[in-house]
Design a protein around this motif. Structure first.
Motif, short mmCIF file in Angstrom:
data_model
loop_
_atom_site.label_atom_id
_atom_site.label_comp_id
_atom_site.label_asym_id
_atom_site.label_seq_id
_atom_site.Cartn_x
_atom_site.Cartn_y
_atom_site.Cartn_z
N ALA A 1 0.86 -1.20 0.00
CA ALA A 1 0.00 0.00 0.00
C ALA A 1 0.89 1.24 0.00
CB ALA A 1 -0.89 0.01 1.23
N ARG A 2 0.51 2.21 -0.81
CA ARG A 2 1.29 3.44 -0.93
C ARG A 2 0.37 4.65 -0.86
NH1 ARG A 2 6.04 3.62 -3.47
NH2 ARG A 2 6.01 5.70 -2.52
N THR A 3 0.97 5.81 -0.67
CA THR A 3 0.24 7.06 -0.78
C THR A 3 0.20 7.44 -2.25
OG1 THR A 3 0.91 7.78 1.41
CG2 THR A 3 0.28 9.51 -0.16
N HIS A 4 -1.00 7.55 -2.81
CA HIS A 4 -1.12 7.76 -4.25
C HIS A 4 -1.44 9.21 -4.59
CE1 HIS A 4 -0.86 3.71 -6.02
NE2 HIS A 4 -1.13 3.35 -4.78
N ASP B 1 -4.41 19.80 -8.44
CA ASP B 1 -4.85 19.02 -9.60
C ASP B 1 -5.22 17.59 -9.22
OD1 ASP B 1 -4.44 21.23 -11.10
OD2 ASP B 1 -2.56 20.57 -12.01
N LYS B 2 -4.42 16.97 -8.36
CA LYS B 2 -4.69 15.57 -8.02
C LYS B 2 -5.99 15.43 -7.22
CE LYS B 2 -1.44 15.61 -4.10
NZ LYS B 2 -0.18 15.05 -3.60
N THR B 3 -6.30 16.47 -6.45
CA THR B 3 -7.53 16.41 -5.66
C THR B 3 -8.74 16.64 -6.54
OG1 THR B 3 -6.33 17.14 -3.71
CG2 THR B 3 -8.72 17.42 -3.67
N MET C 1 -3.73 14.15 2.79
CA MET C 1 -3.09 15.48 2.60
C MET C 1 -3.43 16.41 3.74
SD MET C 1 -4.32 16.12 -1.28
CE MET C 1 -5.92 15.53 -0.79
N SER C 2 -2.40 17.14 4.18
CA SER C 2 -2.66 18.23 5.13
C SER C 2 -2.33 19.58 4.50
CB SER C 2 -1.87 18.02 6.43
OG SER C 2 -0.52 17.76 6.15
N GLY C 3 -1.94 19.59 3.25
CA GLY C 3 -1.59 20.83 2.57
C GLY C 3 -2.82 21.56 2.05
N PHE C 4 -3.53 22.21 2.95
CA PHE C 4 -4.72 23.00 2.58
C PHE C 4 -5.00 23.98 3.71
CE2 PHE C 4 -6.29 19.49 5.07
CZ PHE C 4 -7.34 20.00 5.81
N PRO D 1 9.51 6.30 -5.68
CA PRO D 1 10.03 5.17 -4.89
C PRO D 1 9.65 5.35 -3.42
CG PRO D 1 11.75 6.10 -6.31
CD PRO D 1 10.57 7.02 -6.39
N ARG D 2 9.44 4.26 -2.75
CA ARG D 2 9.09 4.29 -1.32
C ARG D 2 10.20 4.99 -0.52
NH1 ARG D 2 4.55 2.77 1.99
NH2 ARG D 2 4.64 0.50 1.97
N SER D 3 9.85 5.92 0.31
CA SER D 3 10.85 6.59 1.16
C SER D 3 11.24 5.67 2.31
CB SER D 3 10.27 7.89 1.73
OG SER D 3 9.92 8.76 0.69
C1 LIG Z 1 -1.72 13.41 7.50
C2 LIG Z 1 -0.96 13.38 6.21
C3 LIG Z 1 -0.78 14.54 5.49
C4 LIG Z 1 -0.12 14.53 4.27
N1 LIG Z 1 -0.07 15.68 3.53
C5 LIG Z 1 0.37 15.62 2.25
C6 LIG Z 1 0.22 16.74 1.39
O1 LIG Z 1 -0.33 17.78 1.77
N2 LIG Z 1 0.65 16.62 0.11
C7 LIG Z 1 1.22 15.46 -0.35
O2 LIG Z 1 1.57 15.41 -1.52
N3 LIG Z 1 1.37 14.38 0.45
C8 LIG Z 1 0.94 14.43 1.72
N4 LIG Z 1 1.03 13.31 2.53
C9 LIG Z 1 1.63 12.08 1.98
C10 LIG Z 1 2.92 11.66 2.70
O3 LIG Z 1 4.01 12.40 2.26
C11 LIG Z 1 3.11 10.14 2.46
O4 LIG Z 1 2.03 9.47 3.05
C12 LIG Z 1 4.41 9.62 3.02
O5 LIG Z 1 5.52 10.19 2.37
C13 LIG Z 1 4.48 8.11 2.93
O6 LIG Z 1 4.33 7.67 1.60
P1 LIG Z 1 4.01 6.14 1.27
O7 LIG Z 1 2.68 5.85 1.93
O8 LIG Z 1 3.91 6.06 -0.21
O9 LIG Z 1 5.10 5.33 1.84
C14 LIG Z 1 0.43 13.31 3.77
C15 LIG Z 1 0.25 12.14 4.50
C16 LIG Z 1 -0.44 12.15 5.70
C17 LIG Z 1 -0.65 10.86 6.45
#
Ligand SMILES: Cc1cc2nc3c(=O)[nH]c(=O)nc-3n(C[C@H](O)[C@H](O)[C@H](O)COP(=O)(O)O)c2cc1C
Length: 196
Positions: A17-20, A75-77, A146-149, A182-184
């Motif tokens: 599972a990754r952050t997409h 854009d992604k949102t 995302m928390s960037g808002f 790539p996974r961090s």
């Molecule tokens: C609470 C939270 C806020 C985040 N905010 C942002 C964001 O504003 N923009 C963004 O591109 N990624 C955001 N991320 C994504 C993280 O950078 C990402 O989950 C992390 O690097 C791990 O990535 P992975 O799940 O692919 O391993 C956020 C993740 C979380 C859990």
């Protein structure tokens, strides 16, 4: 006694599972209900369950999100099938007589105590946000939290005249594994944990 989930299930929830950032496909109302029915069973203190969720799907509702989004999240949102606003209710304690019936006094632990209300709502609301991500993954969906808002803008637009506050946003859909970074790295057990 429960047994460990098999390796494939662990992969789906954690290892693969990754952050997409790029999410497509479609997400049905039934899937949103299924996520809720799983996540709401995760534990919260005194079963206080402060999380509140708005699933933003329609084009009109997405446009209400737009002014609050950071440029990198815009854009992604706008493109994601659904964006969940994970929020918390600072009046969560009013429901404790129902949610925590074995202690009718629980509501008074919070009434008039703004600091305890804030800490409890944010702690448990954030936990529920994590349960949300795990539930979505368990159901085969991908997430982009995302928390960037601008929280104040989201609160004014979606929760006016209420004590509900936004915590984070979570895009939902079907991720494209080819568009992932790539996974961090993560820290090791030794760097993070102690067994006392
Ligand atoms: C609470 C939270 C806020 C985040 N905010 C942002 C964001 O504003 N923009 C963004 O591109 N990624 C955001 N991320 C994504 C993280 O950078 C990402 O989950 C992390 O690097 C791990 O990535 P992975 O799940 O692919 O391993 C956020 C993740 C979380 C859990």
């Amino acid at each position: 006694m429960a047994t460990a989930l098999d390796s494939a299930a662990q992969d789906q929830i954690f290892r693969t599972a990754r952050t997409h950032n790029v999410l497509g496909g479609s997400v049905t109302d039934q899937q949103l209900r299924d996520i809720y029915q799983l996540m709401i069973l995760g534990p919260t203190s005194a079963n206080c369950s402060p999380a509140r969720i708005v699933f933003v799907r329609s084009r009109q509702a997405k446009e209400r999100l737009r002014p609050a989004l950071s440029s990198t999240n815009l854009d992604k949102t706008m493109a994601a099938p659904v964006t969940a606003i994970i929020a918390y209710d600072l009046e969560f304690y009013e429901r404790l007589p129902v949610l925590f019936p074995h202690n009718p006094d629980a509501i008074n632990w919070f009434k008039g105590n703004a600091a305890v209300i804030q800490t409890t709502a944010f702690r448990n609301g954030s936990l529920q946000g994590a349960y949300f991500i795990i539930a979505a993954r368990a159901l085969g969906l991908d997430c982009g939290p995302m928390s960037g808002f601008d929280n104040a803008k989201i609160d004014a637009e979606f929760f006016p005249d209420s004590k509900i506050k936004s915590n984070f946003l979570c895009n939902l859909g079907v991720g494209d594994p080819w568009k992932l970074f790539p996974r961090s790295p993560r820290m090791s057990f030794e760097q993070v944990c102690q067994i006392a």
